[in-house]
Scaffold this active site. Structure first.
Site, PDB file in Angstrom:
ATOM      1  N   ASP A  62       1.017  -1.438  -0.111  1.00 34.08           N
ATOM      2  CA  ASP A  62      -0.030   0.147   0.144  1.00 34.08           C
ATOM      3  C   ASP A  62       0.849   0.861   0.026  1.00 34.08           C
ATOM      4  OD1 ASP A  62      -2.016   2.212   0.676  1.00 34.08           O
ATOM      5  OD2 ASP A  62      -2.389   1.423   2.017  1.00 34.08           O
ATOM      6  N   VAL A  63       0.656   2.420  -1.331  1.00 34.54           N
ATOM      7  CA  VAL A  63       1.657   2.837  -1.548  1.00 34.54           C
ATOM      8  C   VAL A  63       1.586   4.101  -0.693  1.00 34.54           C
ATOM      9  CG1 VAL A  63       2.165   2.647  -3.171  1.00 34.54           C
ATOM     10  CG2 VAL A  63       0.521   4.191  -2.978  1.00 34.54           C
ATOM     11  N   TYR A 177      -7.668  14.719  -9.046  1.00 43.12           N
ATOM     12  CA  TYR A 177      -7.016  13.569  -9.844  1.00 43.12           C
ATOM     13  C   TYR A 177      -5.703  15.111 -10.266  1.00 43.12           C
ATOM     14  CZ  TYR A 177      -5.339  10.983 -13.422  1.00 43.12           C
ATOM     15  OH  TYR A 177      -4.111  10.299 -14.250  1.00 43.12           O
ATOM     16  N   LYS A 181      -1.717  15.109  -9.895  1.00 41.90           N
ATOM     17  CA  LYS A 181      -0.943  14.836 -10.803  1.00 41.90           C
ATOM     18  C   LYS A 181       0.166  16.108 -10.902  1.00 41.90           C
ATOM     19  CE  LYS A 181      -1.489  10.849 -11.983  1.00 41.90           C
ATOM     20  NZ  LYS A 181      -0.713   9.485 -11.908  1.00 41.90           N
ATOM     21  N   VAL A 210      -6.013   6.875 -23.124  1.00 46.25           N
ATOM     22  CA  VAL A 210      -5.448   5.433 -23.476  1.00 46.25           C
ATOM     23  C   VAL A 210      -6.647   5.018 -23.520  1.00 46.25           C
ATOM     24  CG1 VAL A 210      -4.683   3.426 -23.152  1.00 46.25           C
ATOM     25  CG2 VAL A 210      -3.101   4.522 -22.238  1.00 46.25           C
TER      26      VAL A 210
HETATM   27  N1  LIG Z   1      -4.876   5.049 -18.230  1.00 46.01           N
HETATM   28  C1  LIG Z   1      -5.288   6.317 -18.397  1.00 46.01           C
HETATM   29  O1  LIG Z   1      -5.748   6.478 -20.003  1.00 46.01           O
HETATM   30  C2  LIG Z   1      -3.839   7.539 -18.112  1.00 46.01           C
HETATM   31  C3  LIG Z   1      -3.965   8.748 -18.784  1.00 46.01           C
HETATM   32  C4  LIG Z   1      -2.756   9.849 -18.338  1.00 46.01           C
HETATM   33  C5  LIG Z   1      -2.577   9.228 -17.092  1.00 46.01           C
HETATM   34  N2  LIG Z   1      -2.490   7.446 -16.963  1.00 46.01           N
HETATM   35  C6  LIG Z   1      -1.720   7.090 -15.811  1.00 46.01           C
HETATM   36  O2  LIG Z   1      -0.665   6.342 -15.336  1.00 46.01           O
HETATM   37  C7  LIG Z   1      -0.628   5.484 -14.134  1.00 46.01           C
HETATM   38  C8  LIG Z   1      -1.977   4.216 -14.772  1.00 46.01           C
HETATM   39  O3  LIG Z   1      -2.522   3.955 -15.392  1.00 46.01           O
HETATM   40  P1  LIG Z   1      -3.995   3.076 -15.336  1.00 46.01           P
HETATM   41  O4  LIG Z   1      -4.617   4.063 -16.637  1.00 46.01           O
HETATM   42  O5  LIG Z   1      -3.284   2.370 -15.567  1.00 46.01           O
HETATM   43  O6  LIG Z   1      -4.789   3.381 -14.195  1.00 46.01           O
HETATM   44  P2  LIG Z   1      -5.013   1.376 -13.354  1.00 46.01           P
HETATM   45  O7  LIG Z   1      -6.247   2.057 -12.528  1.00 46.01           O
HETATM   46  O8  LIG Z   1      -5.393   0.585 -13.888  1.00 46.01           O
HETATM   47  O9  LIG Z   1      -4.404   1.324 -12.629  1.00 46.01           O
HETATM   48  C9  LIG Z   1      -3.728   1.652 -10.376  1.00 46.01           C
HETATM   49  C10 LIG Z   1      -3.354   0.111  -9.842  1.00 46.01           C
HETATM   50  O10 LIG Z   1      -2.730   2.057  -8.817  1.00 46.01           O
HETATM   51  C11 LIG Z   1      -3.106   0.436  -8.068  1.00 46.01           C
HETATM   52  N3  LIG Z   1      -3.121   0.636  -6.548  1.00 46.01           N
HETATM   53  C12 LIG Z   1      -4.864   1.630  -6.037  1.00 46.01           C
HETATM   54  N4  LIG Z   1      -4.124   2.326  -4.887  1.00 46.01           N
HETATM   55  C13 LIG Z   1      -2.495   1.335  -4.355  1.00 46.01           C
HETATM   56  C14 LIG Z   1      -2.653   1.869  -3.371  1.00 46.01           C
HETATM   57  N5  LIG Z   1      -2.498   2.150  -2.225  1.00 46.01           N
HETATM   58  N6  LIG Z   1      -1.132   1.637  -3.880  1.00 46.01           N
HETATM   59  C15 LIG Z   1      -0.906   0.485  -4.325  1.00 46.01           C
HETATM   60  N7  LIG Z   1      -1.491   0.531  -5.492  1.00 46.01           N
HETATM   61  C16 LIG Z   1      -2.619   0.921  -5.594  1.00 46.01           C
HETATM   62  C17 LIG Z   1      -4.393  -0.402  -8.727  1.00 46.01           C
HETATM   63  O11 LIG Z   1      -4.997  -1.689  -6.991  1.00 46.01           O
HETATM   64  C18 LIG Z   1      -4.752  -0.497  -9.940  1.00 46.01           C
HETATM   65  O12 LIG Z   1      -3.612  -1.503 -10.089  1.00 46.01           O
HETATM   66  C19 LIG Z   1      -1.585   6.313 -13.517  1.00 46.01           C
HETATM   67  O13 LIG Z   1      -0.490   7.047 -12.757  1.00 46.01           O
HETATM   68  C20 LIG Z   1      -2.547   7.064 -14.131  1.00 46.01           C
HETATM   69  O14 LIG Z   1      -2.489   8.583 -13.580  1.00 46.01           O
HETATM   70  C21 LIG Z   1      -3.668   6.797 -17.233  1.00 46.01           C
END
Ligand SMILES: NC(=O)c1ccc[n+]([C@@H]2O[C@H](COP(=O)([O-])OP(=O)(O)OC[C@H]3O[C@@H](n4cnc5c(N)ncnc54)[C@H](O)[C@@H]3O)[C@@H](O)[C@H]2O)c1
Length: 266
Positions: A62-63, A177, A181, A210
């Protein structure tokens, strides 16, 4: 000739490594010879090829809890080495499909939702930098990648969520968010200058949205906003991660690498 982009035998710790992009980053790194520690609340899923690989270590983490990160660092160091790279990728977002309580008007946005997002997205990165980044500084080398979003650089354009309001929802892309960020940008700059003398580079990787089978009405509004006219294919983010985790980016620190199809260019 040496390959500047090589991550062979590097130890990479990635928070949120079980999520959509985390799994992609993990597999990209492992397929190029890295050893990857996935620090997440949930395992990446038994079906992924990497989960069976000796080069992947899942550590339930847990971060938001320093002691959880300290335990993770211990496991990684015992198994392999102090990480050469840390990717702060864990985050809570409120995507277009999430519940109304998370996405109301700013004036009523719940403090608990704000605190939860800030805790994971910003404080989680701060703590991971303290614990794992601190060990990297001690080892005298390393690269930290803080994963941000276009919504940390510019405001969300609430007009692309108009279709939700037309359906009767009070949807607004929430402030937490964006604010969290955005905070990563200066956490990056602060640590880049702080740790430069100790060989640890720190950069932000800012990503655009994405494609993930979103509502066609969302896609229409979003894509009209992107000069390249589409959302990213998650594979398009492998190159930037490899670049930042390898020596190819050895002269880069304190920067923000923006990969967004041009979203922030107009
Ligand atoms: N997917 C997109 O379109 C997109 C766009 C821009 C930026 N991002 C960034 O990319 C990164 C990954 O996004 P994603 O779409 O894969 O997100 P996601 O929601 O699929 O994955 C996030 C992961 O973080 C984990 N998590 C949540 N709380 C946590 C905690 N307290 N401790 C440890 N792990 C924890 C979750 O279990 C999950 O596996 C993020 O930082 C997001 O902001 C994503």
């Amino acid at each position: 000739m040496t390959d500047q982009f090589s991550v062979e035998n590097r130890v990479v710790a990635i928070t949120g490594g079980s999520g959509q992009l985390g799994r992609r980053f993990t597999s990209a790194l492992i397929s190029r010879g890295a050893r990857v520690a996935v620090l997440d609340l949930e395992p990446p899923g038994a079906s992924t090829a990497e989960s069976k690989s000796d080069d992947m270590l899942f550590v339930k983490t847990d971060v938001t809890r320093r002691e959880s990160l300290t335990r993770a660092l211990g496991e990684i160091s015992d198994r392999w080495d102090t990480p050469h790279a840390l990717i702060n990728n864990a985050a809570l977002d409120s995507p277009p499909g999430s519940p109304a309580s998370e996405n109301g008007p700013f004036e009523d946005f719940p403090l608990e939702s704000w605190t939860r997002a800030l805790d994971v997205n910003l404080t989680g990165a701060f703590l991971a930098c303290q614990v794992l980044g601190g060990a990297m500084a001690e080892a005298g080398r390393g690269s930290i990648v803080n994963v941000s979003s276009i919504y940390g650089v510019v405001s969300p354009d609430q007009r692309i969520y108009e279709y939700r309001r037309a359906d009767g929802d009070t949807f607004f892309k929430p402030v937490a968010y964006s604010a969290s960020k955005s905070g990563l940008l200066n956490l990056t700059r602060y640590l880049a200058t702080y740790w430069a003398p100790r060989g640890v580079r720190v950069n932000t990787l800012t990503l655009g949205g994405v494609f993930n089978n979103q509502d066609p009405r969302f896609l229409e509004g979003y894509c009209a906003h992107v000069p390249l006219g589409r959302m990213a294919d998650e594979r398009e983010y492998e190159g930037p991660i490899l670049f930042l985790c390898s020596d190819a980016s050895s002269y880069m620190t304190g920067s923000n690498l923006v990969v967004d199809g041009g979203w922030t260019a107009w």
